[in-house]
Design a protein around this motif. Structure first.
Motif, PDB file in Angstrom:
ATOM      1  N   LEU A 108     -33.822  19.397  13.994  1.00 56.39           N
ATOM      2  CA  LEU A 108     -32.711  18.551  13.547  1.00 56.39           C
ATOM      3  C   LEU A 108     -33.188  17.199  13.013  1.00 56.39           C
ATOM      4  O   LEU A 108     -32.407  16.477  12.391  1.00 56.39           O
ATOM      5  N   ALA A 109     -34.452  16.855  13.246  1.00 61.32           N
ATOM      6  CA  ALA A 109     -34.929  15.517  12.916  1.00 61.32           C
ATOM      7  C   ALA A 109     -34.967  15.291  11.409  1.00 61.32           C
ATOM      8  O   ALA A 109     -35.448  16.133  10.643  1.00 61.32           O
ATOM      9  N   ASN A 110     -34.462  14.137  11.006  1.00 59.10           N
ATOM     10  CA  ASN A 110     -34.583  13.682   9.616  1.00 59.10           C
ATOM     11  C   ASN A 110     -35.671  12.619   9.517  1.00 59.10           C
ATOM     12  O   ASN A 110     -36.479  12.637   8.592  1.00 59.10           O
ATOM     13  N   ASN A 111     -35.709  11.703  10.466  1.00 55.94           N
ATOM     14  CA  ASN A 111     -36.770  10.707  10.536  1.00 55.94           C
ATOM     15  C   ASN A 111     -38.048  11.413  10.988  1.00 55.94           C
ATOM     16  O   ASN A 111     -38.118  11.970  12.081  1.00 55.94           O
ATOM     17  N   LEU A 112     -39.069  11.392  10.140  1.00 53.56           N
ATOM     18  CA  LEU A 112     -40.285  12.139  10.445  1.00 53.56           C
ATOM     19  C   LEU A 112     -41.024  11.574  11.654  1.00 53.56           C
ATOM     20  O   LEU A 112     -41.814  12.294  12.278  1.00 53.56           O
ATOM     21  N   LEU A 113     -40.772  10.313  12.000  1.00 49.43           N
ATOM     22  CA  LEU A 113     -41.344   9.791  13.242  1.00 49.43           C
ATOM     23  C   LEU A 113     -40.689  10.428  14.459  1.00 49.43           C
ATOM     24  O   LEU A 113     -41.338  10.652  15.476  1.00 49.43           O
ATOM     25  N   TRP A 114     -39.400  10.710  14.373  1.00 49.07           N
ATOM     26  CA  TRP A 114     -38.726  11.457  15.433  1.00 49.07           C
ATOM     27  C   TRP A 114     -39.275  12.885  15.492  1.00 49.07           C
ATOM     28  O   TRP A 114     -39.521  13.420  16.575  1.00 49.07           O
ATOM     29  N   MET A 115     -39.442  13.497  14.330  1.00 45.87           N
ATOM     30  CA  MET A 115     -39.990  14.852  14.316  1.00 45.87           C
ATOM     31  C   MET A 115     -41.383  14.882  14.945  1.00 45.87           C
ATOM     32  O   MET A 115     -41.723  15.817  15.687  1.00 45.87           O
ATOM     33  N   TYR A 116     -42.178  13.862  14.661  1.00 48.60           N
ATOM     34  CA  TYR A 116     -43.527  13.791  15.239  1.00 48.60           C
ATOM     35  C   TYR A 116     -43.453  13.728  16.768  1.00 48.60           C
ATOM     36  O   TYR A 116     -44.241  14.379  17.459  1.00 48.60           O
ATOM     37  N   PHE A 117     -42.506  12.973  17.311  1.00 49.47           N
ATOM     38  CA  PHE A 117     -42.344  12.902  18.765  1.00 49.47           C
ATOM     39  C   PHE A 117     -42.043  14.282  19.349  1.00 49.47           C
ATOM     40  O   PHE A 117     -42.687  14.724  20.317  1.00 49.47           O
ATOM     41  N   PHE A 118     -41.072  14.977  18.768  1.00 46.76           N
ATOM     42  CA  PHE A 118     -40.716  16.307  19.278  1.00 46.76           C
ATOM     43  C   PHE A 118     -41.857  17.304  19.056  1.00 46.76           C
ATOM     44  O   PHE A 118     -42.077  18.211  19.871  1.00 46.76           O
ATOM     45  N   TRP A 119     -42.574  17.130  17.954  1.00 45.48           N
ATOM     46  CA  TRP A 119     -43.734  17.973  17.646  1.00 45.48           C
ATOM     47  C   TRP A 119     -44.773  17.864  18.756  1.00 45.48           C
ATOM     48  O   TRP A 119     -45.295  18.876  19.243  1.00 45.48           O
ATOM     49  N   GLU A 120     -45.067  16.645  19.176  1.00 50.44           N
ATOM     50  CA  GLU A 120     -46.044  16.433  20.236  1.00 50.44           C
ATOM     51  C   GLU A 120     -45.520  16.892  21.588  1.00 50.44           C
ATOM     52  O   GLU A 120     -46.299  17.328  22.452  1.00 50.44           O
ATOM     53  N   CYS A 121     -44.195  16.808  21.781  1.00 54.74           N
ATOM     54  CA  CYS A 121     -43.602  17.361  23.009  1.00 54.74           C
ATOM     55  C   CYS A 121     -43.901  18.849  23.138  1.00 54.74           C
ATOM     56  O   CYS A 121     -44.270  19.333  24.218  1.00 54.74           O
ATOM     57  N   THR A 122     -43.743  19.593  22.051  1.00 55.86           N
ATOM     58  CA  THR A 122     -43.999  21.037  22.106  1.00 55.86           C
ATOM     59  C   THR A 122     -45.477  21.309  22.377  1.00 55.86           C
ATOM     60  O   THR A 122     -45.820  22.277  23.064  1.00 55.86           O
ATOM     61  N   THR A 123     -46.360  20.463  21.849  1.00 56.41           N
ATOM     62  CA  THR A 123     -47.793  20.632  22.110  1.00 56.41           C
ATOM     63  C   THR A 123     -48.098  20.477  23.594  1.00 56.41           C
ATOM     64  O   THR A 123     -48.806  21.295  24.190  1.00 56.41           O
ATOM     65  N   LEU A 124     -47.551  19.434  24.203  1.00 55.56           N
ATOM     66  CA  LEU A 124     -47.788  19.202  25.624  1.00 55.56           C
ATOM     67  C   LEU A 124     -47.176  20.298  26.485  1.00 55.56           C
ATOM     68  O   LEU A 124     -47.802  20.784  27.436  1.00 55.56           O
ATOM     69  N   CYS A 125     -45.951  20.727  26.142  1.00 54.72           N
ATOM     70  CA  CYS A 125     -45.286  21.790  26.910  1.00 54.72           C
ATOM     71  C   CYS A 125     -46.078  23.091  26.831  1.00 54.72           C
ATOM     72  O   CYS A 125     -46.239  23.789  27.847  1.00 54.72           O
ATOM     73  N   SER A 126     -46.563  23.433  25.641  1.00 49.56           N
ATOM     74  CA  SER A 126     -47.318  24.685  25.509  1.00 49.56           C
ATOM     75  C   SER A 126     -48.601  24.636  26.326  1.00 49.56           C
ATOM     76  O   SER A 126     -48.987  25.626  26.964  1.00 49.56           O
ATOM     77  N   PHE A 127     -49.272  23.489  26.327  1.00 48.48           N
ATOM     78  CA  PHE A 127     -50.496  23.334  27.139  1.00 48.48           C
ATOM     79  C   PHE A 127     -50.195  23.575  28.620  1.00 48.48           C
ATOM     80  O   PHE A 127     -50.917  24.309  29.305  1.00 48.48           O
ATOM     81  N   MET A 128     -49.140  22.975  29.118  1.00 49.70           N
ATOM     82  CA  MET A 128     -48.805  23.110  30.530  1.00 49.70           C
ATOM     83  C   MET A 128     -48.375  24.531  30.878  1.00 49.70           C
ATOM     84  O   MET A 128     -48.708  25.048  31.958  1.00 49.70           O
ATOM     85  N   LEU A 129     -47.641  25.177  29.981  1.00 49.10           N
ATOM     86  CA  LEU A 129     -47.133  26.521  30.269  1.00 49.10           C
ATOM     87  C   LEU A 129     -48.228  27.579  30.163  1.00 49.10           C
ATOM     88  O   LEU A 129     -48.265  28.530  30.951  1.00 49.10           O
TER      89      LEU A 129
ATOM     90  N   LEU B 274     -39.823   7.690   5.256  1.00 49.70           N
ATOM     91  CA  LEU B 274     -40.104   8.783   6.186  1.00 49.70           C
ATOM     92  C   LEU B 274     -38.842   9.584   6.449  1.00 49.70           C
ATOM     93  O   LEU B 274     -38.743  10.296   7.453  1.00 49.70           O
ATOM     94  N   SER B 275     -37.896   9.488   5.534  1.00 53.79           N
ATOM     95  CA  SER B 275     -36.663  10.257   5.632  1.00 53.79           C
ATOM     96  C   SER B 275     -36.861  11.613   4.965  1.00 53.79           C
ATOM     97  O   SER B 275     -37.146  11.698   3.771  1.00 53.79           O
ATOM     98  N   LEU B 276     -36.708  12.667   5.730  1.00 50.41           N
ATOM     99  CA  LEU B 276     -36.871  14.013   5.187  1.00 50.41           C
ATOM    100  C   LEU B 276     -35.836  14.285   4.105  1.00 50.41           C
ATOM    101  O   LEU B 276     -36.146  14.893   3.064  1.00 50.41           O
ATOM    102  N   GLN B 277     -34.628  13.827   4.308  1.00 51.91           N
ATOM    103  CA  GLN B 277     -33.570  14.026   3.319  1.00 51.91           C
ATOM    104  C   GLN B 277     -33.927  13.357   1.989  1.00 51.91           C
ATOM    105  O   GLN B 277     -33.762  13.943   0.919  1.00 51.91           O
ATOM    106  N   ASP B 278     -34.449  12.124   2.047  1.00 49.85           N
ATOM    107  CA  ASP B 278     -34.853  11.429   0.826  1.00 49.85           C
ATOM    108  C   ASP B 278     -35.989  12.150   0.119  1.00 49.85           C
ATOM    109  O   ASP B 278     -36.002  12.286  -1.109  1.00 49.85           O
ATOM    110  N   LEU B 279     -36.945  12.619   0.888  1.00 49.34           N
ATOM    111  CA  LEU B 279     -38.086  13.322   0.294  1.00 49.34           C
ATOM    112  C   LEU B 279     -37.645  14.610  -0.383  1.00 49.34           C
ATOM    113  O   LEU B 279     -38.132  14.950  -1.469  1.00 49.34           O
ATOM    114  N   LEU B 280     -36.726  15.353   0.257  1.00 47.94           N
ATOM    115  CA  LEU B 280     -36.234  16.588  -0.341  1.00 47.94           C
ATOM    116  C   LEU B 280     -35.462  16.302  -1.631  1.00 47.94           C
ATOM    117  O   LEU B 280     -35.537  17.055  -2.597  1.00 47.94           O
TER     118      LEU B 280
END
Length: 650
Positions: free
Chosen positions: A188-209, A250-256
């Motif tokens: 759902l992220a449009n701000n790519l900095l927000w997307m980066y945060f969630f992206w790194e969350c999935t990396t950490l979760c996968s490592f732990m799981l 860093l707006s995904l909508q603007d870039l698209l």
């Protein structure tokens, strides 16, 4: 390009975004400290219900833009640094220099980007969704929730098998639910900095799981998954730095909206595009990074299902498909198509050489993700249509197969398909669901075959890519048909009754119904969800629905007549099978006097000694073995990546 609805036009949107993104983070925290098992079950089921209902309501509401309160920008920034320092701590603890240096570089780069380049996130809407994002939210929320419910019964037996003195389920379900919230935030992220945060969350979760069982092999494979995904995370972050410098947003909508204009104006935009695509490839475990996903098979089955179907790897292909309108018509796009086709063919060949059920699922997942990436690179309305449909149908059927394999493994103590010979006699319900899942991945009129047909058809004019897609599809049929045939190849009498916990049986039945239902309603899925996205970014669609069939200038995919034929064939097959009596079932002739050896078929062999008969498939290790193919696939994929960087991006 169509403009999404504003926040004020979508009733209760803030509540729906809260329910799909933030609520899982809060529930995960509760599950971490909660020790009462029955209460945990209730919370998990309730969380699943909320996620499913909220995702469906969000899909019905349509596209939107949403900017939460500025406080959340600060929380996301803080969360970024917390995750990076946690990963850095893991790097020092494991003495992994790759993790240490890549994470340190990200900390420095993020500090520079946040405090010296962006100067606050407030002007960039945090969330932006079109039908592609909303479809992904439904995939994550519905399939992910069913996997979490399945985990209730599975983890009980799993921990009994390990003879644990203290249950690790609180930590396990903490990361499972956190994973779901992070994935919803990512898509759902449009701000790519927000997307980066969630992206790194999935990396950490996968490592732990992946390392959940805390065995030596689990620790080794979780560490490999971490450093490979940290590499992708570093590429993601430095792409944002270059994007901010070259595009000023860093707006995904603007870039698209400005994508083709930026690509034509100068090749500089292709540098961050390559870095983001590279990040997507590492997340999607594409060669030469596929070993992290095959190694993830050591994790409990719910983790495997989550990583392979609705989360993690789908984040990678989502990003690549999402960015496709920006790099359309460029050299980078052509190289992405070539890379995806190489991985699709190569990993399909690797799957042919496997008898381990989870490894077949792993390589077939990587292969299908390669096909989706190839479609993103072909980058036409037909190819993007195929990519989105592949994401949908693959997520459902692959999740179902993983859960079935986990259920079978706990029953028979093996995940090898040779040990599943005659499975119907032991686990009739699960065997039939597995065969149905396999059929939805390889046979008409199911959606996966339709999407593969679209993908191959979209490559018309690109001879090499079209040949690779055709050969890869043929190999896919080979290993799926072999697996299904093995389960039905042994003679059996009346099947034994199968007892399953409701939390295990219910997800299997629902996913099986979804696999068939999604294919049956594929024309509706295309017209209501896929075609609008394609039309928005490509100013036209490739297919027309006529009489329930999908029609294009190069061909037509007939759906409902094939469903009728399939139903009639199944009816008559079952009808005649029921007429066969036990006396009419004859065992194959074995070149000698037939007898029973330890209750199993055999024959009288040389010197009058009894010989037990064994049956096995050919796996052709000399052609399709990992030792033979992996090195060459990795070398070719790496070569294409290097060419993509220097020839496409520069």
């Amino acid at each position: 390009m169509a403009v999404p609805k504003l926040f004020s036009e979508v009733p209760m949107l803030d509540t729906l975004v809260f329910a799909t993104v933030l609520l899982p983070f809060l529930v995960a925290a509760v599950l971490l400290v909660l020790r009462e098992q029955n209460v945990r079950k209730v919370i998990l089921v309730a969380m699943a219900g909320v996620l499913i209902l909220a995702s469906v309501a969000m899909l019905r509401g349509g596209a939107f833009i949403l900017s939460p309160a500025p406080l959340y920008d600060s929380l996301v920034t803080l969360g970024d640094f917390v995750i990076l320092f946690v990963v850095l701590f893991v790097g020092f603890k494991r003495k992994n220099q790759i993790i240490i240096w890549l994470t340190s570089a990200q900390i420095v780069g993020l500090f520079w980007l946040d405090f010296f380049m962006v100067h606050g996130h407030g002007k960039t809407p945090a969330f932006f969704a079109d039908d592609l994002s909303l479809v992904m939210v439904c995939i994550v929320s519905i399939i992910g929730s069913l996997i979490a419910i399945y985990g209730i019964g599975y983890m009980k037996e799993h921990e009994e098998h390990l003879h644990l003195a203290k249950s690790r389920q609180p930590r396990f379900f903490f990361f499972i639910v956190l994973f779901l919230g992070a994935m919803n935030g990512l898509v759902l992220a449009n701000n790519l900095l927000w997307m980066y945060f969630f992206w790194e969350c999935t990396t950490l979760c996968s490592f732990m799981l992946i390392g959940h069982d805390d065995t030596e092999i689990a620790r080794k494979n979780s560490e490999r998954a971490l450093w490979m995904n940290v590499l992708g995370g570093a590429a993601f972050l430095f792409a944002l730095i270059v994007l901010q410098h070259t595009a000023g947003t860093l707006s995904l909508q603007d870039l698209l909206a400005r994508g083709p204009e930026l690509a034509v104006a100068g090749g500089a935009i292709l540098v961050p595009m390559f870095l983001l695509v590279f990040a997507g490839m590492t997340k999607a475990a594409q060669a030469p990074f596929q070993s992290w996903l095959t190694g993830a098979m050591v994790a409990p089955t719910p983790v495997s299902a989550l990583l392979h179907s609705s989360t993690m790897v789908k984040a990678g292909v989502y990003l690549i498909v999402r960015l496709a309108p920006i790099y359309v018509g460029t050299y980078l796009s052509n190289f992405i198509a070539l890379f995806g086709a190489v991985v699709f063919l190569g990993t399909a060949a690797l799957a042919v050489g496997q008898s381990n059920g989870k490894k077949i699922l792993a390589y077939s997942t990587i292969s299908n993700l390669g096909l989706i990436i190839a479609c993103a690179g072909i980058n036409t309305p037909a190819a993007i249509t195929a990519a989105i449909l592949l994401i949908i149908f693959h997520a459902i059927s692959k999740a179902l197969l993983f859960l079935c394999v986990g259920t079978v493994e706990q029953k028979i103590g093996s995940r090898d398909i040779e040990d599943m010979r005659g499975l119907y006699g032991v686990m009739p319900r699960t065997a039939l669901i597995m065969i149905l899942a396999i059929a939805t991945l390889m046979l008409p009129p199911f959606g996966m075959l339709m999407a593969k047909w679209m993908a191959i058809e979209s490559a018309t004019g690109q001879f090499l890519i079209m040949i690779m897609l055709g050969l890869g599809s043929a190999l896919t049929v080979l290993f799926w048909a072999r697996w299904a045939g093995t389960m039905l190849s042994a003679p059996f009498g009346r099947p034994a009754p199968e007892v399953q916990l409701p939390s295990v049986r219910l997800p299997l039945v629902i996913l099986a119904a979804m696999a068939v239902g999604a294919s049956f309603f594929s024309p509706l899925i295309y017209t209501s969800l896929v075609a609008p996205v394609v039309a928005m970014y490509y100013h036209g669609t490739a297919y027309v629905v006529r009489l329930g069939n999908l029609d294009s200038p190069t061909g037509v995919f007939i759906i409902y007549p094939l469903f009728i034929l399939l139903g009639l064939g199944l009816y008559f097959a079952v009808k005649h099978a029921r007429k066969v009596t036990a006396a009419e079932v004859a065992e194959p002739y074995m070149c000698g006097e037939q007898l029973k050896v330890d209750g199993k078929p055999g024959f009288l062999g040389p010197l009058g000694l009894p010989v037990a008969a064994t049956a096995s498939n050919y796996y052709l290790d000399q052609f399709f073995g990992e030792a033979v193919l992996s090195k060459w696939i990795n070398v070719i994929a790496l070569a294409v990546l290097v060419i993509m960087l220097f020839g496409g991006a520069l």
